[in-house]
Design a protein around this motif. Sequence first.
Motif, PDB file in Angstrom:
ATOM      1  N   GLY A  49       7.457 -42.833 -36.242  1.00 20.20           N
ATOM      2  CA  GLY A  49       7.510 -42.020 -35.353  1.00 20.20           C
ATOM      3  C   GLY A  49       6.159 -41.399 -35.149  1.00 20.20           C
ATOM      4  N   VAL A  50       5.684 -41.088 -34.119  1.00 26.30           N
ATOM      5  CA  VAL A  50       4.379 -40.142 -33.805  1.00 26.30           C
ATOM      6  C   VAL A  50       4.972 -39.036 -32.791  1.00 26.30           C
ATOM      7  N   VAL A  51       4.708 -37.810 -33.332  1.00 29.57           N
ATOM      8  CA  VAL A  51       5.512 -36.584 -32.851  1.00 29.57           C
ATOM      9  C   VAL A  51       4.598 -35.517 -32.646  1.00 29.57           C
ATOM     10  N   LYS A  52       4.826 -34.865 -31.748  1.00 32.67           N
ATOM     11  CA  LYS A  52       3.996 -33.449 -31.176  1.00 32.67           C
ATOM     12  C   LYS A  52       4.362 -32.466 -32.354  1.00 32.67           C
ATOM     13  N   ALA A  53       3.172 -31.728 -32.524  1.00 31.92           N
ATOM     14  CA  ALA A  53       3.188 -30.662 -33.727  1.00 31.92           C
ATOM     15  C   ALA A  53       2.246 -29.512 -33.136  1.00 31.92           C
ATOM     16  N   GLU A  54       2.589 -28.519 -33.889  1.00 35.99           N
ATOM     17  CA  GLU A  54       1.777 -27.209 -33.721  1.00 35.99           C
ATOM     18  C   GLU A  54       0.889 -26.864 -35.220  1.00 35.99           C
ATOM     19  N   PHE A  55      -0.244 -26.846 -35.348  1.00 35.12           N
ATOM     20  CA  PHE A  55      -0.684 -26.400 -36.504  1.00 35.12           C
ATOM     21  C   PHE A  55      -1.270 -25.012 -36.612  1.00 35.12           C
ATOM     22  N   THR A  56      -0.603 -24.124 -37.234  1.00 35.10           N
ATOM     23  CA  THR A  56      -0.961 -22.550 -37.003  1.00 35.10           C
ATOM     24  C   THR A  56      -1.656 -22.044 -38.434  1.00 35.10           C
ATOM     25  N   VAL A  57      -3.015 -21.898 -38.252  1.00 24.20           N
ATOM     26  CA  VAL A  57      -3.663 -21.242 -39.508  1.00 24.20           C
ATOM     27  C   VAL A  57      -3.220 -19.982 -39.897  1.00 24.20           C
ATOM     28  N   THR A  58      -3.148 -19.679 -41.173  1.00 24.60           N
ATOM     29  CA  THR A  58      -2.194 -18.399 -41.451  1.00 24.60           C
ATOM     30  C   THR A  58      -3.132 -17.226 -41.254  1.00 24.60           C
ATOM     31  N   ALA A  59      -2.587 -16.154 -40.664  1.00 24.90           N
ATOM     32  CA  ALA A  59      -3.598 -14.768 -40.714  1.00 24.90           C
ATOM     33  C   ALA A  59      -3.889 -14.165 -41.990  1.00 24.90           C
ATOM     34  N   ASP A  60      -5.107 -13.496 -42.020  1.00 25.81           N
ATOM     35  CA  ASP A  60      -5.348 -12.711 -43.130  1.00 25.81           C
ATOM     36  C   ASP A  60      -5.489 -13.448 -44.473  1.00 25.81           C
ATOM     37  N   ALA A 228      16.432 -34.115 -32.775  1.00 25.48           N
ATOM     38  CA  ALA A 228      17.266 -33.975 -31.429  1.00 25.48           C
ATOM     39  C   ALA A 228      18.158 -32.503 -31.608  1.00 25.48           C
ATOM     40  N   GLN A 229      18.451 -32.083 -32.874  1.00 29.56           N
ATOM     41  CA  GLN A 229      19.006 -30.798 -33.057  1.00 29.56           C
ATOM     42  C   GLN A 229      18.068 -29.658 -33.277  1.00 29.56           C
ATOM     43  N   GLY A 230      16.857 -29.947 -33.571  1.00 27.75           N
ATOM     44  CA  GLY A 230      16.153 -28.627 -34.242  1.00 27.75           C
ATOM     45  C   GLY A 230      14.783 -29.054 -34.533  1.00 27.75           C
ATOM     46  N   GLU A 231      13.938 -28.224 -35.263  1.00 26.67           N
ATOM     47  CA  GLU A 231      12.550 -28.470 -35.564  1.00 26.67           C
ATOM     48  C   GLU A 231      12.510 -28.607 -37.066  1.00 26.67           C
ATOM     49  N   ALA A 232      11.304 -28.976 -37.272  1.00 26.90           N
ATOM     50  CA  ALA A 232      10.905 -29.526 -38.777  1.00 26.90           C
ATOM     51  C   ALA A 232       9.463 -28.433 -39.146  1.00 26.90           C
ATOM     52  N   ILE A 233       9.445 -27.944 -40.071  1.00 30.54           N
ATOM     53  CA  ILE A 233       8.588 -27.148 -40.781  1.00 30.54           C
ATOM     54  C   ILE A 233       7.713 -27.434 -41.966  1.00 30.54           C
ATOM     55  N   PHE A 234       6.519 -27.602 -42.139  1.00 30.71           N
ATOM     56  CA  PHE A 234       5.887 -27.566 -43.251  1.00 30.71           C
ATOM     57  C   PHE A 234       4.814 -26.616 -43.773  1.00 30.71           C
ATOM     58  N   ASP A 235       4.642 -26.255 -44.879  1.00 31.25           N
ATOM     59  CA  ASP A 235       3.554 -25.505 -45.147  1.00 31.25           C
ATOM     60  C   ASP A 235       2.426 -26.324 -45.509  1.00 31.25           C
ATOM     61  N   PHE A 236       1.038 -26.077 -44.965  1.00 33.80           N
ATOM     62  CA  PHE A 236       0.269 -26.956 -45.156  1.00 33.80           C
ATOM     63  C   PHE A 236      -0.948 -26.250 -46.155  1.00 33.80           C
ATOM     64  N   THR A 237      -1.177 -26.752 -47.499  1.00 30.32           N
ATOM     65  CA  THR A 237      -1.571 -25.937 -48.864  1.00 30.32           C
ATOM     66  C   THR A 237      -3.033 -26.659 -49.079  1.00 30.32           C
ATOM     67  N   VAL A 238      -3.600 -25.830 -49.701  1.00 30.31           N
ATOM     68  CA  VAL A 238      -4.974 -26.390 -50.709  1.00 30.31           C
ATOM     69  C   VAL A 238      -4.795 -26.064 -51.953  1.00 30.31           C
ATOM     70  N   GLN A 239      -5.463 -27.029 -52.834  1.00 30.81           N
ATOM     71  CA  GLN A 239      -5.438 -26.908 -54.280  1.00 30.81           C
ATOM     72  C   GLN A 239      -6.974 -26.679 -54.590  1.00 30.81           C
ATOM     73  N   LEU A 240      -7.601 -25.568 -55.023  1.00 28.96           N
ATOM     74  CA  LEU A 240      -9.061 -25.492 -55.235  1.00 28.96           C
ATOM     75  C   LEU A 240      -9.215 -26.004 -56.597  1.00 28.96           C
ATOM     76  N   GLN A 241     -10.162 -26.842 -56.482  1.00 24.22           N
ATOM     77  CA  GLN A 241     -11.160 -27.376 -57.850  1.00 24.22           C
ATOM     78  C   GLN A 241     -11.540 -26.129 -58.585  1.00 24.22           C
ATOM     79  N   THR A 268       0.422 -23.472 -41.308  1.00 22.59           N
ATOM     80  CA  THR A 268       2.040 -23.759 -40.806  1.00 22.59           C
ATOM     81  C   THR A 268       2.241 -25.248 -39.880  1.00 22.59           C
ATOM     82  N   ILE A 269       2.813 -25.957 -40.230  1.00 29.17           N
ATOM     83  CA  ILE A 269       3.037 -27.119 -39.242  1.00 29.17           C
ATOM     84  C   ILE A 269       4.235 -27.116 -38.821  1.00 29.17           C
ATOM     85  N   ARG A 270       4.396 -27.024 -37.483  1.00 26.61           N
ATOM     86  CA  ARG A 270       6.013 -26.977 -36.681  1.00 26.61           C
ATOM     87  C   ARG A 270       6.043 -27.967 -35.892  1.00 26.61           C
ATOM     88  N   ILE A 271       6.933 -28.803 -36.198  1.00 26.04           N
ATOM     89  CA  ILE A 271       7.030 -29.837 -35.289  1.00 26.04           C
ATOM     90  C   ILE A 271       8.549 -29.681 -34.380  1.00 26.04           C
TER      91      ILE A 271
END
Length: 336
Positions: A49-60, A228-241, A268-271
Amino acid sequence: MPNNLLAQETIPAHEIEYTRDLAARLQAKIIRDNPTGIMRRDAHPKMHGVVKAEFTVTADLPPELRIGIFAEPRTYQAWIRYSNQDGTIQADTARDIRGMAIKLMGVPGDKLLEDQLHEQTQDFIVISTNVFVTKDVEEFDAMIKAMTSNTLAKILFFATHWRVIWNLIKSLKKFANPLQMRYWSTTPYLFGDTAVKYSAIPHVTNADAIPSNPGPDYLRQAMVRQLAQGEAIFDFTVQLQIDPDSMPIEDPGKEWKESASPFRKVATIRIPQQEFDSEAQRVFGENLSFTPWHSLPAHRPLGGINRARKIVYDAISKFRHEYNKVARKEPTSWEI
């Protein structure tokens, strides 16, 4: 560790020749694999599936994480495509690598691809394993050559490439729901004075189980049911070299240890709850193109596999869209 040793690329001799050979082999493969109907991708052709999402950059965020699109808190509309990696469309019960391809929209600034300089998209491509199967383009080209040849060629290749076998075995798994899995970039990207790898980490309250009698498309059905029942959430993270030797740029087949450099949340990714299973949306997802080179210079892909992707992904995408007589264009909104 001095910063001038981090995020440094070393281009091996003949890499461009292996890259061109790889592009030709993969194009020949999709022609063989798709004798009728539309021309599909060489990898990740089966879309859940291809889904609509919001990608919100973390404050501070701390200063070292305020790079590129992460410099200021902001929410971007996005499309996310979930898929199976195998070049053959098969039942979801088969062990496989799964993909999560993220496309942010409304991202200002010139991008890296010369013929898409003014597009407003930024792609992040992550998969369900934390290491790439091979160390470089030469080895990947040799693997594709073997896997598209006879049985003896396959045996000879894998008999002399034990780490490739090990990485492949570890990566091929069964999963219950694409919205409840962790994903990694495997390859590194520029990030200020250093490099990062990306990971999308799901928030899971009640984890799905693989059905006792799963159908061939049960992963898509799991997504349909959850959204159909609710949303899905992911943390988008980085690992520094933090060390160029134990965290190499030119060998994505080697794990960057999280014990040495933990992944840190930057967005934060919110679908949101939605219906996505229409035929129109399936066609839209089929015609989307993803590449890590849909990118701001601040997030430039690094390493040989990424350098090859620039050429291979572009060649396959152009060929596929021309064959299917479909315009190749980047989306600008959630409208299809």
